[in-house]
Design a protein around this motif. Structure first.
Motif, PDB file in Angstrom:
ATOM      1  N   GLY A   1       0.797  -1.213   0.000  1.00 52.42           N
ATOM      2  CA  GLY A   1       0.000   0.000   0.000  1.00 52.42           C
ATOM      3  C   GLY A   1       0.833   1.267   0.000  1.00 52.42           C
ATOM      4  N   PRO A   2       0.165   2.425  -0.109  1.00 52.90           N
ATOM      5  CA  PRO A   2       0.872   3.706  -0.207  1.00 52.90           C
ATOM      6  C   PRO A   2       1.419   4.221   1.113  1.00 52.90           C
ATOM      7  CG  PRO A   2      -1.505   4.052  -0.282  1.00 52.90           C
ATOM      8  CD  PRO A   2      -1.289   2.566  -0.325  1.00 52.90           C
ATOM      9  N   PHE A   3       0.909   3.746   2.240  1.00 54.54           N
ATOM     10  CA  PHE A   3       1.422   4.216   3.530  1.00 54.54           C
ATOM     11  C   PHE A   3       1.114   3.203   4.616  1.00 54.54           C
ATOM     12  CE2 PHE A   3      -2.916   5.921   3.413  1.00 54.54           C
ATOM     13  CZ  PHE A   3      -3.406   5.570   4.677  1.00 54.54           C
ATOM     14  N   ALA A   4       1.818   3.373   5.727  1.00 54.66           N
ATOM     15  CA  ALA A   4       1.567   2.576   6.930  1.00 54.66           C
ATOM     16  C   ALA A   4       1.710   3.510   8.122  1.00 54.66           C
ATOM     17  CB  ALA A   4       2.533   1.402   7.029  1.00 54.66           C
TER      18      ALA A   4
ATOM     19  N   PRO B   1       7.120  -3.881  12.282  1.00 52.65           N
ATOM     20  CA  PRO B   1       7.318  -2.462  12.566  1.00 52.65           C
ATOM     21  C   PRO B   1       6.116  -1.541  12.341  1.00 52.65           C
ATOM     22  CG  PRO B   1       8.295  -3.034  10.457  1.00 52.65           C
ATOM     23  CD  PRO B   1       7.804  -4.320  11.058  1.00 52.65           C
ATOM     24  N   TYR B   2       5.133  -1.960  11.546  1.00 52.47           N
ATOM     25  CA  TYR B   2       4.086  -1.022  11.137  1.00 52.47           C
ATOM     26  C   TYR B   2       2.693  -1.580  11.399  1.00 52.47           C
ATOM     27  CZ  TYR B   2       8.174  -0.031   8.247  1.00 52.47           C
ATOM     28  OH  TYR B   2       9.445   0.187   7.818  1.00 52.47           O
TER      29      TYR B   2
ATOM     30  N   PHE C   1      -5.038  -2.418   2.475  1.00 56.41           N
ATOM     31  CA  PHE C   1      -3.841  -2.578   1.645  1.00 56.41           C
ATOM     32  C   PHE C   1      -3.314  -4.013   1.681  1.00 56.41           C
ATOM     33  CE2 PHE C   1      -2.740   2.018   3.064  1.00 56.41           C
ATOM     34  CZ  PHE C   1      -3.790   2.509   2.309  1.00 56.41           C
ATOM     35  N   VAL C   2      -3.714  -4.771   2.674  1.00 56.48           N
ATOM     36  CA  VAL C   2      -3.141  -6.099   2.893  1.00 56.48           C
ATOM     37  C   VAL C   2      -3.758  -7.147   1.978  1.00 56.48           C
ATOM     38  CG1 VAL C   2      -2.856  -7.949   4.601  1.00 56.48           C
ATOM     39  CG2 VAL C   2      -2.485  -5.561   5.253  1.00 56.48           C
TER      40      VAL C   2
ATOM     41  N   THR D   1       4.024 -11.202   4.406  1.00 54.04           N
ATOM     42  CA  THR D   1       3.762 -10.524   3.139  1.00 54.04           C
ATOM     43  C   THR D   1       3.120  -9.157   3.351  1.00 54.04           C
ATOM     44  OG1 THR D   1       3.360 -12.691   2.139  1.00 54.04           O
ATOM     45  CG2 THR D   1       2.663 -10.747   0.891  1.00 54.04           C
ATOM     46  N   GLY D   2       3.783  -8.113   2.873  1.00 56.61           N
ATOM     47  CA  GLY D   2       3.221  -6.776   2.891  1.00 56.61           C
ATOM     48  C   GLY D   2       3.291  -6.027   4.188  1.00 56.61           C
ATOM     49  N   LEU D   3       3.894  -6.639   5.228  1.00 54.11           N
ATOM     50  CA  LEU D   3       3.883  -6.013   6.552  1.00 54.11           C
ATOM     51  C   LEU D   3       5.257  -5.563   7.023  1.00 54.11           C
ATOM     52  CD1 LEU D   3       1.367  -8.330   8.457  1.00 54.11           C
ATOM     53  CD2 LEU D   3       0.902  -6.302   7.060  1.00 54.11           C
ATOM     54  N   GLY D   4       6.264  -5.669   6.176  1.00 53.94           N
ATOM     55  CA  GLY D   4       7.593  -5.226   6.561  1.00 53.94           C
ATOM     56  C   GLY D   4       8.418  -6.323   7.189  1.00 53.94           C
TER      57      GLY D   4
END
Length: 328
Positions: A9-12, A230-231, A237-238, A313-316
């Protein structure tokens, strides 16, 4: 820390501090962090991510707009300390929720002269099928005081002889939830993050209490035993939380690498089940269980100096070094 922030996604969202300054909620986008205290439209009653989650439906559009704007104070991500992204009031943990993991445990606990492994595995698989069709998630309480940051040391207590890793997907509650249906449960999940549910294996089953059950208080709640973040990545977005890869590396070697497809009870089922008893509050965490590949399976438990790197996946990425208590 990661060399640069990476997520879907564009931000967290996260919690950060600069130098000796206080922690603050930040929006992460393109390698920078927007100090959300400097966005007047948010009108934060307190400078925390939990305050954002308490007004999630109203806040999410404002965050989307802020991510596109140059207004406010933007800081370089690399210059900040990254803290655990949220401080929950309540922490719920699902146990025995990955099919392969539970089957492996059943096989591992079969006496040496017991049934053939193939028979034990087949019987355990049938048991998991029945549990998924007829049973309910097994959930216990954790303590928020066990939470530490995604890049902070994990302190192994002096009494702990068998510390183990358990990387897990964590759902972060936005809308309060009480007795919600499985069909509506994900409407109450604002975001997802990574949790590592460190466990003192020798403390799980106490010989002095017989069938009273596991001692999850001592086994899982020492300070720093729940690295988080971390986020907070917004759920929108997930994508499908039932199709994410959970991977833990120990000193660079892959130990856990499993899809959330292997869950016995999906995120919605767990959130719904917890809400039948407890009123879930914004910022609360619902950990969804750990896949196969824990230390007991590999015959290799944590030691001071070990570095755990966890990704979903996708979470840093989170990265934590283990230290002995006297070093912590």
């Amino acid at each position: 820390m990661e060399t640069s922030p990476s997520f879907a996604g564009p931000f967290a969202l996260g919690t950060f501090s600069a130098g000796d300054g206080p922690a603050f909620p930040g929006l992460v986008a393109e390698g920078r962090v927007l100090d959300l205290r400097t966005v007047p439209e948010l009108d934060l009653p307190e400078p925390t991510t939990r305050a954002l989650l308490e007004r999630w439906d109203d806040v999410l559009p404002l965050l989307t707009e802020a991510a596109r704007s140059t207004a406010g104070e933007w800081l370089p991500w690399s210059a900040l300390r990254v803290h655990a992204p949220v401080e929950p009031r309540q922490l719920f943990q699902a146990g025995a929720n990955y099919r392969t993991h539970v089957i492996d445990l059943v096989v591992a606990h079969e006496p040496p002269n017991g049934r053939p492994p193939e028979q034990v595995r087949a019987e355990a698989a049938a048991m998991m099928d029945r549990r998924a069709a007829e049973g309910e998630p097994y959930v216990f309480l954790g303590l928020p005081s066990s939470i530490t940051g995604p890049y902070d040391p994990v302190v192994i207590p002096s009494w702990c002889e068998k510390p183990d890793w358990e990387l897990e997907l964590a759902a972060v509650i936005g809308r309060p939830a009480f007795r919600v249906s499985r069909e509506r449960a994900l409407e109450h999940v604002a975001a997802y993050t990574i949790a590592n549910d460190i466990t003192a294996r020798e403390a799980v089953f106490r010989k002095d209490v017989g069938e009273m059950g596991a001692d999850w208080l001592r086994a899982k709640n020492a300070p720093t035993f729940t690295p988080l973040g971390p986020y907070l990545v917004p759920a929108a977005f997930v994508g499908d939380p039932g199709d994410l890869q959970v991977t833990l590396r120990l000193n660079g070697e892959v130990m856990q690498d499993e899809s959330t497809k292997d869950m016995i009870f999906d995120v919605a089922r767990i959130v719904s089940a917890v809400s039948q008893t407890v009123r879930l509050l914004p910022g609360d965490l619902v950990l969804t269980g750990s896949p196969a590949g824990n230390g007991l399976h590999h015959g290799r438990l944590l030691r001071p100096g070990d570095v755990m790197e966890g990704t979903i996946t996708g979470l840093g990425v989170q990265r934590n070094r283990c230290v002995a208590e006297e070093e912590g």
